[in-house]
Design a protein around this motif. Structure first.
Motif, short mmCIF file in Angstrom:
data_model
loop_
_atom_site.label_atom_id
_atom_site.label_comp_id
_atom_site.label_asym_id
_atom_site.label_seq_id
_atom_site.Cartn_x
_atom_site.Cartn_y
_atom_site.Cartn_z
N VAL A 250 0.66 -1.43 0.16
CA VAL A 250 0.09 -0.02 -0.11
C VAL A 250 1.24 1.17 -0.07
O VAL A 250 1.58 0.99 0.43
CB VAL A 250 -0.96 0.05 1.35
CG1 VAL A 250 -1.82 1.35 1.66
CG2 VAL A 250 -2.02 -1.05 0.56
N ILE A 251 0.37 2.29 -0.54
CA ILE A 251 1.28 3.20 -1.09
C ILE A 251 0.26 5.16 -1.04
O ILE A 251 -0.24 4.81 -1.61
CB ILE A 251 2.03 3.38 -2.37
CG1 ILE A 251 3.53 2.40 -2.44
CG2 ILE A 251 2.66 4.55 -2.87
CD1 ILE A 251 3.61 2.06 -4.68
N ALA A 252 0.40 6.20 0.28
CA ALA A 252 -0.24 6.41 0.32
C ALA A 252 0.91 7.81 0.23
O ALA A 252 2.33 7.43 0.84
CB ALA A 252 -0.65 6.50 2.42
N SER B 3 -0.13 15.20 1.83
CA SER B 3 -0.66 15.29 2.52
C SER B 3 -2.32 13.84 3.15
O SER B 3 -2.51 14.48 4.48
CB SER B 3 -1.16 16.98 2.61
OG SER B 3 -2.24 16.73 1.59
N VAL B 4 -3.03 13.68 1.95
CA VAL B 4 -3.58 12.59 2.49
C VAL B 4 -3.30 11.52 3.34
O VAL B 4 -4.09 11.26 4.59
CB VAL B 4 -4.88 12.72 1.34
CG1 VAL B 4 -4.19 11.67 0.32
CG2 VAL B 4 -5.68 11.46 2.09
N ALA B 5 -2.24 11.32 3.43
CA ALA B 5 -1.44 9.81 3.12
C ALA B 5 -1.35 9.85 4.89
O ALA B 5 -1.31 9.74 5.73
CB ALA B 5 -0.22 9.62 2.54
N LYS B 6 -0.53 12.13 5.35
CA LYS B 6 -0.17 12.10 6.54
C LYS B 6 -1.65 11.89 7.55
O LYS B 6 -1.30 10.82 8.64
CB LYS B 6 0.32 13.82 6.21
CG LYS B 6 0.18 13.69 8.16
CD LYS B 6 0.95 15.08 7.60
CE LYS B 6 1.58 15.58 9.33
NZ LYS B 6 1.94 17.55 9.37
N TYR B 7 -3.04 12.20 7.44
CA TYR B 7 -3.39 11.95 7.96
C TYR B 7 -4.28 10.63 7.70
O TYR B 7 -4.75 10.43 8.75
CB TYR B 7 -5.09 12.81 6.83
CG TYR B 7 -6.36 12.76 7.58
CD1 TYR B 7 -6.24 13.38 8.88
CD2 TYR B 7 -7.80 12.03 7.02
CE1 TYR B 7 -7.79 13.91 9.43
CE2 TYR B 7 -8.48 12.19 7.17
CZ TYR B 7 -8.69 12.91 9.06
OH TYR B 7 -10.21 12.68 9.42
N LEU C 23 3.76 2.17 2.47
CA LEU C 23 5.00 2.97 2.22
C LEU C 23 4.08 4.22 2.38
O LEU C 23 2.94 4.18 1.56
CB LEU C 23 5.61 3.15 0.57
CG LEU C 23 6.07 4.13 0.62
CD1 LEU C 23 7.38 3.98 1.28
CD2 LEU C 23 7.02 3.69 -0.49
N VAL C 24 4.38 5.16 3.66
CA VAL C 24 4.30 6.79 3.38
C VAL C 24 5.05 7.29 3.39
O VAL C 24 5.86 7.43 3.30
CB VAL C 24 3.58 6.83 5.12
CG1 VAL C 24 2.80 8.33 4.73
CG2 VAL C 24 2.48 5.69 5.31
N SER C 25 4.42 8.47 1.63
CA SER C 25 5.90 8.78 0.64
C SER C 25 4.87 10.94 0.60
O SER C 25 4.12 10.62 0.80
CB SER C 25 5.42 8.15 -0.28
OG SER C 25 6.57 8.61 -1.29
N GLU C 26 5.86 11.16 1.16
CA GLU C 26 6.32 12.21 0.75
C GLU C 26 4.88 13.51 1.62
O GLU C 26 4.53 13.92 1.45
CB GLU C 26 6.00 12.84 -0.70
CG GLU C 26 6.71 12.33 -1.53
CD GLU C 26 6.55 12.17 -2.72
OE1 GLU C 26 6.50 12.65 -3.84
OE2 GLU C 26 5.70 11.51 -4.13
N VAL C 27 4.73 13.39 3.09
CA VAL C 27 4.54 13.98 3.83
C VAL C 27 5.11 14.58 4.29
O VAL C 27 4.53 15.95 4.57
CB VAL C 27 4.21 12.64 5.11
CG1 VAL C 27 3.35 11.60 4.36
CG2 VAL C 27 5.47 12.05 5.99
N SER D 216 -0.48 -5.52 -11.34
CA SER D 216 -1.53 -4.90 -11.19
C SER D 216 -0.86 -3.63 -10.45
O SER D 216 -0.04 -3.47 -9.53
CB SER D 216 -2.91 -5.93 -10.87
OG SER D 216 -2.00 -6.41 -9.25
N ALA D 217 -2.16 -2.09 -10.17
CA ALA D 217 -2.37 -1.35 -9.91
C ALA D 217 -3.73 -0.71 -9.48
O ALA D 217 -4.05 -0.35 -10.33
CB ALA D 217 -0.76 -0.50 -10.21
N THR D 218 -4.22 -0.09 -8.13
CA THR D 218 -5.16 0.98 -8.02
C THR D 218 -5.37 1.92 -7.56
O THR D 218 -4.29 1.66 -6.27
CB THR D 218 -6.36 -0.67 -7.73
OG1 THR D 218 -6.72 -1.76 -7.93
CG2 THR D 218 -7.59 0.40 -7.46
N LEU D 219 -5.46 2.74 -7.65
CA LEU D 219 -4.61 4.10 -7.55
C LEU D 219 -6.27 4.85 -6.80
O LEU D 219 -7.49 4.92 -7.58
CB LEU D 219 -4.21 4.98 -7.85
CG LEU D 219 -4.37 6.43 -8.39
CD1 LEU D 219 -3.23 6.41 -6.77
CD2 LEU D 219 -3.94 7.46 -9.20
N LEU D 220 -6.56 5.15 -5.54
CA LEU D 220 -7.73 6.27 -5.51
C LEU D 220 -6.99 7.03 -4.30
O LEU D 220 -6.33 7.49 -4.49
CB LEU D 220 -8.30 5.00 -3.68
CG LEU D 220 -8.54 3.28 -3.62
CD1 LEU D 220 -8.92 2.92 -2.46
CD2 LEU D 220 -10.44 3.91 -4.13
#
Length: 276
Positions: A54-56, A59-63, A98-102, A193-197
């Motif tokens: 999972v890759i977030a 700023s939404v990743a931080k939340y 992976l929480v990226s670019e926060v 496969s990859a799905t982006l929400l």
């Protein structure tokens, strides 16, 4: 330049043509940034191949991460000695997160190399991503506002019934210009496969920086009012797309306390013990 000597007054400035116009200094003209030196991308910590990732991002990743019970950070992804990605292995899922670019953002020219390094090291079979889109500028037949904007998705394969019933496609001519796009494109090139929400955001994300720095103030102290209902739904969908029905649910985090000032972040070292 040509000036009529018999004219009663000087010609207006806009009427004078000069062959040397291209040589004049133009303060609005900028040269494109090119990065010739290879990037130093290091993944420091306990990392191993996992079945899913999972890759977030942003700023939404931080939340999302603050309410997702991710546990202790196990590794970090550093680009030119600057921490860009934080890797977690929560006990309640088989996937790595992976929480990226926060706290910093990658320039456009660094996204592809970062993507290849991450996916090459972790080697996931399936990938699900979380990011945001600006609801106010989304182009569609029906006008929507942030209040009624839906979750949207992009997928390299046909969407599942669960996904298509809970979110709407992210349709052309709209574009994703964050690192998430590089991850999805790389997976598509590999026929993987990859799905982006994409969670609706009330603001327009500033363009990617021209250079990588240790802190991006557009992300520091983010006060975006994210829809907790959307983020909670996205949390469930992320793991459902990986074939998991996780028992851990996302809980809305408490509001962050405002800080008196912004401290400059230092480049990372091998001490990566931290929590989100």
């Amino acid at each position: 330049m040509d000036i009529d000597p018999l004219a009663e007054s000087p010609a207006p400035r806009h009427a004078i043509e000069s062959d040397e116009e291209e040589d004049e200094y133009n303060p609005l003209h900028t040269q494109p940034v090119t990065h010739c030196a290879p990037l130093d991308i290091q993944i420091v910590g306990n990392i191993a191949s996992v079945p899913s990732l999972v890759i977030a991002t942003g700023s939404v990743a931080k939340y999302w991460a603050r309410g997702a019970d991710l546990g202790e950070q196990v590794a970090t992804v550093a680009v030119d000695k600057i921490q860009v990605g934080l890797l977690f292995r929560p006990a309640w899922t088989q996937a790595a997160v992976l929480v990226s670019e926060v706290s910093t953002r990658l320039p456009l020219w660094a996204m592809r190399a970062y993507t290849r390094a991450v996916l090459g090291a972790i080697k996931p079979t399936d990938v699900a991503l979380l990011d945001a889109y600006a609801a106010s500028v989304y182009i569609s037949d029906a006008r929507t506002t942030f209040v009624d904007a839906p979750l949207r998705y992009l997928s390299t394969s046909a969407p599942s019934t669960t996904l298509s019933s809970a979110a709407q496609p992210f349709a052309t001519p709209n574009l994703v210009q964050s690192t998430s796009a590089a991850f999805v494109a790389h997976r598509a090139e590999q026929s993987a496969s990859a799905t982006l929400l994409l969670v609706p955001a009330p603001h327009i994300t500033p363009p990617a920086p021209r250079e990588l720095s240790s802190s991006d103030y557009s992300l520091s102290g983010d006060t975006t009012s994210w829809s907790s209902a959307h983020v909670r739904t996205a949390h469930a969908l992320l793991f459902a797309e990986l074939g998991e029905q996780v028992a851990s649910t996302w809980k809305e985090p408490p509001a962050e306390k405002p800080t008196a000032g912004r401290a400059r972040k230092r480049p990372i070292d091998t001490d990566i013990g931290m929590y989100i």
